[in-house]
Design an enzyme around this catalytic site. Structure first.
Site, PDB file in Angstrom:
ATOM      1  N   ALA A 390       0.828  -1.203   0.000  1.00  0.00           N
ATOM      2  CA  ALA A 390       0.000   0.000   0.000  1.00  0.00           C
ATOM      3  C   ALA A 390       0.862   1.252   0.000  1.00  0.00           C
ATOM      4  O   ALA A 390       1.851   1.340   0.730  1.00  0.00           O
ATOM      5  CB  ALA A 390      -0.926  -0.002   1.217  1.00  0.00           C
ATOM      6  N   ALA A 391       0.471   2.235  -0.809  1.00  0.00           N
ATOM      7  CA  ALA A 391       1.207   3.489  -0.880  1.00  0.00           C
ATOM      8  C   ALA A 391       1.205   4.217   0.457  1.00  0.00           C
ATOM      9  O   ALA A 391       2.143   4.938   0.785  1.00  0.00           O
ATOM     10  CB  ALA A 391       0.601   4.385  -1.970  1.00  0.00           C
ATOM     11  N   CYS A 392       0.148   4.001   1.254  1.00  0.00           N
ATOM     12  CA  CYS A 392       0.063   4.686   2.547  1.00  0.00           C
ATOM     13  C   CYS A 392       1.063   4.134   3.556  1.00  0.00           C
ATOM     14  O   CYS A 392       1.224   4.692   4.635  1.00  0.00           O
ATOM     15  CB  CYS A 392      -1.352   4.605   3.111  1.00  0.00           C
ATOM     16  SG  CYS A 392      -2.005   2.928   3.235  1.00  0.00           S
ATOM     17  N   HIS A 393       1.743   3.032   3.214  1.00  0.00           N
ATOM     18  CA  HIS A 393       2.777   2.479   4.088  1.00  0.00           C
ATOM     19  C   HIS A 393       4.172   2.716   3.513  1.00  0.00           C
ATOM     20  O   HIS A 393       5.131   2.073   3.926  1.00  0.00           O
ATOM     21  CB  HIS A 393       2.569   0.966   4.277  1.00  0.00           C
ATOM     22  CG  HIS A 393       1.295   0.630   4.985  1.00  0.00           C
ATOM     23  ND1 HIS A 393       0.629  -0.558   4.788  1.00  0.00           N
ATOM     24  CD2 HIS A 393       0.561   1.330   5.880  1.00  0.00           C
ATOM     25  CE1 HIS A 393      -0.459  -0.584   5.542  1.00  0.00           C
ATOM     26  NE2 HIS A 393      -0.525   0.548   6.207  1.00  0.00           N
TER      27      HIS A 393
END
Length: 451
Positions: A390-393
């Site tokens: 995930a890009a949010c990680h």
């Protein structure tokens, strides 16, 4: 015939997004072919979507609440987009409100659920009625979710728990099938439970969650809860990853709320929220207050151009979703075949769970080796554009994905994970280039570690 139909449908789609250095600038630099396989993070805009946005900017620049032509044109575009979104999810146009994106839609459901519970408790305290069994005075709203949700669900819930505003149960997913099993979700329910929020498809593994089964069982449970005076449990699903990749129907799912995210299905970076019987069957409480747009559930002058693009993206899904799904599955399966052929026993397919359905486009894998962390491998790739998850990680460095760990993937395997997600225009040649790029990157890393 099937291949021809797929080719016709995807030929009109946007290709890989532009890469810095490929056009303009230093014209003496040779152009390098890039292969984009991070469609779960974001998708490029379809040409038809760009055209819809451009036309709206040019012709429908008026305030949608205004009576003159540019304003009326803007309102017509918004209404048409709402109809296309409703058709995409099997709902009614009046049950959809536009938001800035998936994060806002998810937060709107969560905070609304907390507010509704607090209102119901206040009403009981003000009246003569006794509290239902197990729901004492001062009870906090309780929300059930699962351990692999997107940050736009996990983080607001963690915040509410820290602030002692709500209580939250994160149900672990099964290590056998990667799913939040209905039995576990139902077992977590308390007298004060007001919301269950379970994603429709996981963004890293692609595993499809049993949302319809959960909804069916909660609907039955709500009948007995109503007889006991306990609050209704409503069900929300974040459908960001599923839309555009498989058929999504709110009637079949049985959800009360469903989150829509445009940039996951070749639309702009705005979103929408479906609410079953908005304001009549299913209540909603706004987080914003203003001019009354979107029936005052999400006020603010509408972003006509982006809404136009979102509606066009939904229209394309309505027309072609089956073709899109078949094409992506074919490319995903070919990708996994080539990975297994090249890396043989060293490959571990992290997104393979027995008995679970998964998204047609998602492949999560690891290549065994002490110096083959996913980020290091991708950093050596010159052609492949992808991510480890995930890009949010993306700020977690070399820490393994908590999603994969939650699914039972061993630490050393999870650390080497790479997520490839194919798109509507991915070709067999793209797959060959990507796998060869990975092979070369692995060879370079292992030679470097040996020396």
């Amino acid at each position: 015939m099937e291949e021809a139909a797929a080719a016709t449908a995807v030929r009109k789609s946007a290709g890989s997004p532009p890469v810095p250095g490929e056009s303009g600038g230093d014209k003496t630099r040779p152009q390098e072919r890039k292969v984009y396989m991070d469609y779960n993070a974001t998708t490029p805009l379809e040409p038809d979507v760009i055209q819809a946005i451009t036309e709206a900017l040019q012709e429908a620049w008026g305030n949608p609440s205004s009576p003159y032509l540019p304003g009326r044109k803007a309102k017509e575009i918004i209404n048409a987009a709402r109809e296309n979104l409703a058709k995409m999810v099997g709902g009614k146009p009046q049950d959809l409100i536009f938001t800035s994106g998936g994060t806002e839609a998810n937060n709107l459901v969560i905070h609304s659920s907390v507010k509704l519970f607090q209102e119901s408790q206040q009403g009981r305290q003000d009246g003569p009625a006794e509290q239902p069994p197990g729901l004492g005075h001062g009870a906090k709203p309780h929300i059930v979710t699962c351990s692999v949700e997107h940050d736009s669900i996990r983080l607001p819930l963690e915040h509410l728990a820290r602030e002692h505003v709500a209580e939250v149960t994160f149900v672990p997913v099964s290590k056998l099938n990667g799913q939040a099993e209905a039995d576990d979700v139902l077992a977590a329910i308390r007298p004060s439970t007001c919301l269950v929020t379970i994603m429709l498809a996981n963004n890293e593994t692609g595993v499809i969650m049993p949302v319809s089964d959960i909804c069916r069982r909660i609907k039955t449970l709500n009948q007995s809860r109503a007889a006991s005076g306990l609050p209704v449990i409503r069900v929300h699903t974040d459908a960001a990853q599923a839309l555009g990749k498989r058929r999504v129907d709110v009637q079949e799912l049985g959800v009360d709320y469903l989150t829509i995210v445009g940039h996951k299905f070749y639309g702009p970076r705005i979103g929408a929220l479906y609410v079953r019987g908005l304001g009549v069957v299913t209540p909603l409480r706004p987080m914003l207050f203003g001019g009354g747009q979107e029936w005052s559930f999400r006020p603010g002058t509408e972003n006509t151009a982006m809404i136009a693009g979102l509606g066009k993206a939904a229209e394309l899904v309505n027309q072609n979703w089956a073709v899109y799904e078949a094409h992506m599955k074919k490319m995903r399966d070919y990708l996994e075949e080539r990975l297994e052929a090249v890396f043989e026993k060293r490959i571990h397919l992290n997104s393979h769970f027995a008995g679970s359905d998964r998204l047609s486009n998602t492949c999560n894998f690891s290549i065994a080796g002490p110096h083959l962390q996913g980020r290091l491998v991708l950093a050596r790739c010159g052609t492949l554009l992808a991510s480890v998850g995930a890009a949010c990680h993306s700020d977690q460095g070399d820490l393994p994905s908590p999603i994969l760990l939650s699914c039972g993937i061993p630490l050393d395997v999870a650390r080497n994970a790479i997520r490839l997600s194919v798109g509507r225009t991915t070709t067999r040649e793209d797959v060959e280039l990507a796998v060869e790029d990975l092979r070369q990157a692995v060879t370079q890393l292992e030679k470097g570690s040996a020396s």
